[in-house]
Write a protein that holds these residues in place. Structure first.
Motif, mmCIF file in Angstrom:
data_model
loop_
_atom_site.group_PDB
_atom_site.id
_atom_site.type_symbol
_atom_site.label_atom_id
_atom_site.label_comp_id
_atom_site.label_asym_id
_atom_site.label_seq_id
_atom_site.Cartn_x
_atom_site.Cartn_y
_atom_site.Cartn_z
ATOM 1 N N ILE A 298 1.002 -1.117 0.082
ATOM 2 C CA ILE A 298 -0.037 0.045 0.079
ATOM 3 C C ILE A 298 0.910 1.176 0.072
ATOM 4 C CG2 ILE A 298 -1.826 1.264 1.239
ATOM 5 C CD1 ILE A 298 -2.669 -1.574 0.143
ATOM 6 N N ALA A 299 0.614 2.121 -0.935
ATOM 7 C CA ALA A 299 1.679 3.487 -1.099
ATOM 8 C C ALA A 299 0.649 4.230 -1.785
ATOM 9 C CB ALA A 299 2.800 3.171 -1.489
ATOM 10 N N SER A 300 1.435 5.248 -2.245
ATOM 11 C CA SER A 300 0.828 6.406 -3.056
ATOM 12 C C SER A 300 0.659 5.743 -4.638
ATOM 13 C CB SER A 300 1.499 7.706 -2.952
ATOM 14 O OG SER A 300 2.849 7.741 -3.726
ATOM 15 N N SER A 301 -0.171 6.558 -5.326
ATOM 16 C CA SER A 301 -0.096 6.037 -6.698
ATOM 17 C C SER A 301 1.130 6.336 -7.439
ATOM 18 C CB SER A 301 -1.347 6.876 -7.479
ATOM 19 O OG SER A 301 -2.805 6.399 -7.104
ATOM 20 N N GLY A 302 1.669 7.502 -7.092
ATOM 21 C CA GLY A 302 2.975 7.714 -7.950
ATOM 22 C C GLY A 302 3.948 6.857 -7.447
ATOM 23 N N ASP A 303 4.280 6.395 -6.125
ATOM 24 C CA ASP A 303 5.256 5.554 -5.757
ATOM 25 C C ASP A 303 5.087 4.099 -6.222
ATOM 26 O OD1 ASP A 303 6.500 7.534 -4.297
ATOM 27 O OD2 ASP A 303 5.626 6.977 -2.365
ATOM 28 N N LEU A 304 3.829 3.601 -6.376
ATOM 29 C CA LEU A 304 3.482 2.587 -6.753
ATOM 30 C C LEU A 304 3.825 2.245 -8.310
ATOM 31 C CD1 LEU A 304 0.238 1.815 -5.175
ATOM 32 C CD2 LEU A 304 2.504 0.580 -4.523
ATOM 33 N N LEU A 305 3.692 3.343 -9.189
ATOM 34 C CA LEU A 305 3.848 3.326 -10.648
ATOM 35 C C LEU A 305 5.447 3.261 -10.719
ATOM 36 C CD1 LEU A 305 1.151 5.686 -11.912
ATOM 37 C CD2 LEU A 305 1.190 3.375 -12.526
ATOM 38 N N GLN A 306 6.027 3.830 -10.051
ATOM 39 C CA GLN A 306 7.441 3.914 -10.055
ATOM 40 C C GLN A 306 8.161 2.533 -9.843
ATOM 41 O OE1 GLN A 306 9.603 7.023 -7.820
ATOM 42 N NE2 GLN A 306 8.342 8.515 -8.595
ATOM 43 N N ALA A 307 7.351 2.004 -8.852
ATOM 44 C CA ALA A 307 7.744 0.499 -8.514
ATOM 45 C C ALA A 307 7.339 -0.254 -9.578
ATOM 46 C CB ALA A 307 7.212 0.173 -7.047
ATOM 47 N N PHE A 308 6.265 -0.305 -10.056
ATOM 48 C CA PHE A 308 5.806 -1.058 -11.371
ATOM 49 C C PHE A 308 6.937 -0.841 -12.501
ATOM 50 C CE2 PHE A 308 3.086 -1.625 -15.162
ATOM 51 C CZ PHE A 308 2.900 -2.916 -14.966
ATOM 52 N N ASP A 309 7.045 0.275 -12.872
ATOM 53 C CA ASP A 309 8.176 0.515 -13.728
ATOM 54 C C ASP A 309 9.511 -0.278 -13.551
ATOM 55 O OD1 ASP A 309 6.526 2.022 -15.191
ATOM 56 O OD2 ASP A 309 7.064 3.648 -14.595
ATOM 57 N N ARG A 310 9.972 -0.366 -12.310
ATOM 58 C CA ARG A 310 11.185 -1.038 -11.959
ATOM 59 C C ARG A 310 10.877 -2.305 -11.873
ATOM 60 N NH1 ARG A 310 11.446 3.343 -8.095
ATOM 61 N NH2 ARG A 310 10.589 1.921 -6.366
ATOM 62 N N ARG A 311 9.830 -2.948 -12.250
ATOM 63 C CA ARG A 311 9.454 -4.228 -12.265
ATOM 64 C C ARG A 311 9.662 -4.895 -10.817
ATOM 65 N NH1 ARG A 311 9.016 -5.434 -17.535
ATOM 66 N NH2 ARG A 311 8.594 -7.784 -17.253
ATOM 67 N N GLU A 312 9.292 -4.192 -9.798
ATOM 68 C CA GLU A 312 9.103 -4.706 -8.419
ATOM 69 C C GLU A 312 7.797 -5.134 -8.139
ATOM 70 O OE1 GLU A 312 10.359 -1.456 -5.960
ATOM 71 O OE2 GLU A 312 12.129 -1.266 -6.836
ATOM 72 N N LEU A 313 6.897 -4.761 -8.643
ATOM 73 C CA LEU A 313 5.518 -5.320 -8.619
ATOM 74 C C LEU A 313 4.955 -5.751 -9.918
ATOM 75 C CD1 LEU A 313 4.093 -2.001 -6.862
ATOM 76 C CD2 LEU A 313 4.641 -4.029 -5.624
ATOM 77 N N ASP A 314 4.119 -6.761 -9.844
ATOM 78 C CA ASP A 314 3.438 -7.058 -11.076
ATOM 79 C C ASP A 314 2.058 -6.503 -11.603
ATOM 80 O OD1 ASP A 314 5.186 -9.954 -11.031
ATOM 81 O OD2 ASP A 314 3.762 -10.663 -9.243
ATOM 82 N N THR A 315 1.619 -5.948 -10.577
ATOM 83 C CA THR A 315 0.233 -5.172 -10.900
ATOM 84 C C THR A 315 0.268 -3.957 -9.845
ATOM 85 O OG1 THR A 315 -0.811 -7.298 -11.850
ATOM 86 C CG2 THR A 315 -2.291 -5.369 -11.045
ATOM 87 N N VAL A 316 -0.436 -2.892 -10.383
ATOM 88 C CA VAL A 316 -0.666 -1.891 -9.574
ATOM 89 C C VAL A 316 -2.086 -1.556 -9.818
ATOM 90 C CG1 VAL A 316 1.500 -0.961 -9.116
ATOM 91 C CG2 VAL A 316 0.070 -0.085 -11.106
ATOM 92 N N ILE A 317 -2.953 -1.038 -8.849
ATOM 93 C CA ILE A 317 -4.119 -0.429 -8.906
ATOM 94 C C ILE A 317 -4.092 0.890 -8.256
ATOM 95 C CG2 ILE A 317 -6.803 -0.834 -8.199
ATOM 96 C CD1 ILE A 317 -6.364 -3.696 -8.026
ATOM 97 N N VAL A 318 -4.363 2.063 -9.197
ATOM 98 C CA VAL A 318 -4.096 3.440 -8.769
ATOM 99 C C VAL A 318 -5.087 4.217 -9.171
ATOM 100 C CG1 VAL A 318 -1.478 3.040 -8.432
ATOM 101 C CG2 VAL A 318 -2.340 3.472 -10.812
ATOM 102 N N ARG A 319 -5.011 5.493 -8.926
ATOM 103 C CA ARG A 319 -5.753 6.539 -9.163
ATOM 104 C C ARG A 319 -4.900 7.126 -10.518
ATOM 105 N NH1 ARG A 319 -10.713 6.794 -7.220
ATOM 106 N NH2 ARG A 319 -10.790 6.531 -4.990
ATOM 107 N N GLN A 320 -5.754 7.780 -11.347
ATOM 108 C CA GLN A 320 -5.186 8.191 -12.711
ATOM 109 C C GLN A 320 -3.980 9.138 -12.219
ATOM 110 O OE1 GLN A 320 -7.691 10.464 -15.410
ATOM 111 N NE2 GLN A 320 -6.812 8.897 -17.042
ATOM 112 N N HIS A 321 -2.920 9.048 -12.872
ATOM 113 C CA HIS A 321 -1.672 9.670 -12.663
ATOM 114 C C HIS A 321 -1.420 10.811 -13.640
ATOM 115 C CE1 HIS A 321 1.374 10.282 -9.581
ATOM 116 N NE2 HIS A 321 2.288 10.291 -10.343
ATOM 117 N N LEU A 322 -1.150 12.003 -13.326
ATOM 118 C CA LEU A 322 -0.765 12.972 -14.588
ATOM 119 C C LEU A 322 0.165 12.630 -15.412
ATOM 120 C CD1 LEU A 322 -1.541 15.578 -15.454
ATOM 121 C CD2 LEU A 322 0.230 16.595 -13.900
ATOM 122 N N GLY A 323 -0.006 12.388 -16.681
ATOM 123 C CA GLY A 323 1.236 12.146 -17.619
ATOM 124 C C GLY A 323 1.101 10.802 -17.716
ATOM 125 N N ARG A 324 0.625 9.942 -17.172
ATOM 126 C CA ARG A 324 0.630 8.399 -17.336
ATOM 127 C C ARG A 324 -0.432 7.731 -18.153
ATOM 128 N NH1 ARG A 324 4.616 4.628 -15.303
ATOM 129 N NH2 ARG A 324 3.659 2.552 -15.791
#
Length: 285
Positions: A127-153
């Motif tokens: 559990i974290a902020s949407s921005g932090d989770l998307l960064q972790a997803f991009d680093r392949r630390e997470l298989d899946t993320v469920i987030v609020r829509q993020h600016l520029g994503r």
């Protein structure tokens, strides 16, 4: 007397409809069509010789026979999973990041639904902020993320759109002439940034009165009467009041919830289907 074995796939379909209260949500969880779900239930009812569900255009509920059968259906599926587990050498792992503004009080039910879908799947949730989770997803630390829509994503699968409001405790009053006291999540938080920008654009003076490390902390501050927070209604206890219209605060938009995933097949993909269907049910009530 029933002398032929039950179709386990049909029993699983019945269980999903009963849990989610919807043929549509059950089809999403099982990653099939609503027509296929209806056909499997019809065949199961014909096999048992009774009606398991009462359905109208507005609701789905268990019949008396369906309620009596549900516990046995759960037991049957559990026994089936235990039998298969004998041949499973290693548990598959699924790592999921869920935004704090998305999970909220529904998290236990979401986890339970995934576990019911596949008890042998090892689920890891962050559990974290949407921005932090998307960064972790991009680093392949997470298989899946469920987030609020993020600016520029861009990209992702839309799960739901959720209305936000300016919530305060019952009886809370804004002191005339003072800046609006705002309870927020710590940075980085897209909802926090959006709330501040909207208040600034509307010329509404505000000050941060409380900064919490999670939505639960922000909710506690609101219900303690410290101030106002921009939150989705389902995040708050019963009785919280949307004071936006009374105070003339700017309207908050509906915020999309998106699923980003690299999981495209297999048991983890099926578990994600159950999670997505459960979340849609939670948001839509």
């Amino acid at each position: 007397m029933i002398d032929r074995p039950l179709d386990l796939d049909a029993v699983r379909t019945f269980v999903r409809i009963a849990e989610l209260g919807s043929f549509t949500r059950a089809a999403e969880a099982l990653q099939t069509t609503q027509a296929a779900v209806s056909l499997k239930l019809k065949r199961l009812e014909a096999r048992l010789g009774c009606r398991l569900l009462e359905r109208t255009p507005r609701y789905v509920q268990l019949s008396a026979q369906g309620a009596a059968f549900l516990d046995h259906a759960h037991a049957l599926m559990d026994a089936h999973e235990r039998a298969l587990a004998v041949f499973v050498e290693a548990r598959q792992r699924l790592t999921i990041g869920i935004s704090d503004h998305v999970a909220g009080p529904d998290l236990p039910a979401l986890i339970a639904r995934m576990n019911a879908q596949d008890p042998q799947l090892l689920i890891e949730i962050r559990i974290a902020s949407s921005g932090d989770l998307l960064q972790a997803f991009d680093r392949r630390e997470l298989d899946t993320v469920i987030v609020r829509q993020h600016l520029g994503r861009r990209g992702g699968t839309l799960l739901a759109e959720e209305q936000f409001g300016w919530f305060a405790a019952p009886g809370w009053q804004h002191r005339a002439g003072e800046p609006l006291p705002l309870a927020t999540l710590a940075e980085p938080c897209g909802v926090r940034a959006m709330a501040g920008q909207l208040l600034d654009a509307a010329g509404q003076p505000w000050k941060e009165i409380f900064c919490g490390g999670g939505v639960a902390a922000v909710t506690a501050a609101v219900m303690a009467g410290l101030g106002v927070a921009a939150l989705a209604p389902r995040m708050l206890p019963f009785g919280a009041v949307d004071v936006g219209p009374r105070l003339g605060l700017p309207a908050l938009p509906r915020l999309p919830v998106l699923l980003h995933s690299r999981v495209k097949s297999g048991r983890p993909h099926q578990a994600l289907g159950a999670l997505a269907a459960a979340f849609r049910s939670a948001v839509r009530g």
